[in-house]
Design a protein around this motif. Structure first.
Motif, short mmCIF file in Angstrom:
data_model
loop_
_atom_site.label_atom_id
_atom_site.label_comp_id
_atom_site.label_asym_id
_atom_site.label_seq_id
_atom_site.Cartn_x
_atom_site.Cartn_y
_atom_site.Cartn_z
N THR A 119 0.83 -1.20 0.00
CA THR A 119 0.00 0.00 0.00
C THR A 119 0.87 1.25 0.00
N ARG A 120 0.27 2.32 -0.50
CA ARG A 120 0.89 3.63 -0.45
C ARG A 120 -0.22 4.63 -0.15
N ARG A 121 -0.08 5.34 0.95
CA ARG A 121 -1.07 6.33 1.35
C ARG A 121 -0.55 7.73 1.05
N VAL A 122 -1.37 8.53 0.39
CA VAL A 122 -1.03 9.92 0.10
C VAL A 122 -2.10 10.77 0.78
N LEU A 123 -1.66 11.64 1.67
CA LEU A 123 -2.57 12.52 2.40
C LEU A 123 -2.39 13.94 1.91
N GLY A 124 -3.47 14.69 1.87
CA GLY A 124 -3.39 16.08 1.45
C GLY A 124 -4.53 16.90 2.02
N ASN A 125 -4.44 18.19 1.83
CA ASN A 125 -5.47 19.13 2.29
C ASN A 125 -5.81 18.88 3.76
N ARG A 139 -9.74 17.48 9.18
CA ARG A 139 -10.23 16.86 7.94
C ARG A 139 -9.04 16.67 7.01
N THR A 140 -8.97 15.49 6.38
CA THR A 140 -7.85 15.16 5.52
C THR A 140 -8.34 14.41 4.29
N ASN A 141 -7.89 14.80 3.12
CA ASN A 141 -8.16 14.03 1.91
C ASN A 141 -7.12 12.93 1.80
N PHE A 142 -7.50 11.79 1.21
CA PHE A 142 -6.54 10.70 1.08
C PHE A 142 -6.75 9.94 -0.23
#
Length: 196
Positions: A119-125, A139-142
């Motif tokens: 797996t690879r998780r990318v978090l943003g905003n 709050r986090t977009n993923f």
């Protein structure tokens, strides 16, 4: 300890206003924003590295971790398209259920994770929405990419609503609540055998 529906509704995780206090984020300071982001990035690294026992240490004893189903409805109100407490969920776990899931995934007997997914998780905003006492709503977009065996690939895309509590231990925060909302109304993955 299992939270009641009333406890979950009053926890503040279900606040409908997306930007209730987000405009005050600058007033909370860049240092807090940085600490929250680094905490969430560290959590993602633990999960991508399959360090589930260490990941469990990030949760409080009264933690509530759930992913409600999404409904496709006419209209533009996003909140109406996500099931509320008790209306339907892919999973709805307290800390004891999370511990059971970790025991199962680390046992080598969970067929859906033998061999383990990559797996690879990318978090943003990452947005701090509110601070109340020692609790911080974030709050986090993923985007989570999952590759398994030779040709199986899945994507999980959405937003998380976290309730963090400040902590004096190894980590600056602990997760006391997490609501995971996928953008997909129909889950195309064959299972949800990873943690989101």
């Amino acid at each position: 300890m299992k939270l009641t529906k009333s406890d979950r509704e009053n926890s503040g995780m279900y606040e409908k206003s997306a930007t209730s206090n987000a405009s005050r984020g600058a007033a909370w300071g860049a240092e807090l924003q940085f600490l929250v982001e680094q905490f969430l990035y560290s959590e993602a690294e633990l999960l991508d590295s399959h360090e589930y026992t260490e990941w469990l240490k990030l949760f409080t004893e009264d933690a509530y971790y759930w992913m409600p189903v999404r409904k496709t409805l006419r209209g533009r109100d996003i909140d109406d398209q996500v099931a509320g407490p008790g209306e339907g969920a892919f999973f709805e776990d307290d800390i004891s259920m999370l511990r059971g899931r970790v025991r199962r995934i680390t046992s080598g007997l969970q067929w859906s994770e033998e061999p383990p997914s990559r797996t690879r998780r990318v978090l943003g905003n990452v947005r701090i929405v509110n601070i109340s006492g020692d609790s911080i709503k974030v709050r986090t977009n993923f985007i989570i990419y999952r590759s398994r065996l030779e040709r199986k690939e899945d994507w999980y895309v959405g937003e998380r609503y976290d309730l963090l509590r400040q902590s004096k231990g190894k980590y600056p925060f602990k997760i006391s609540g997490r609501k995971i909302v996928l953008d997909q109304a129909t889950l195309l993955a064959p299972n949800i055998s990873i943690f989101l």
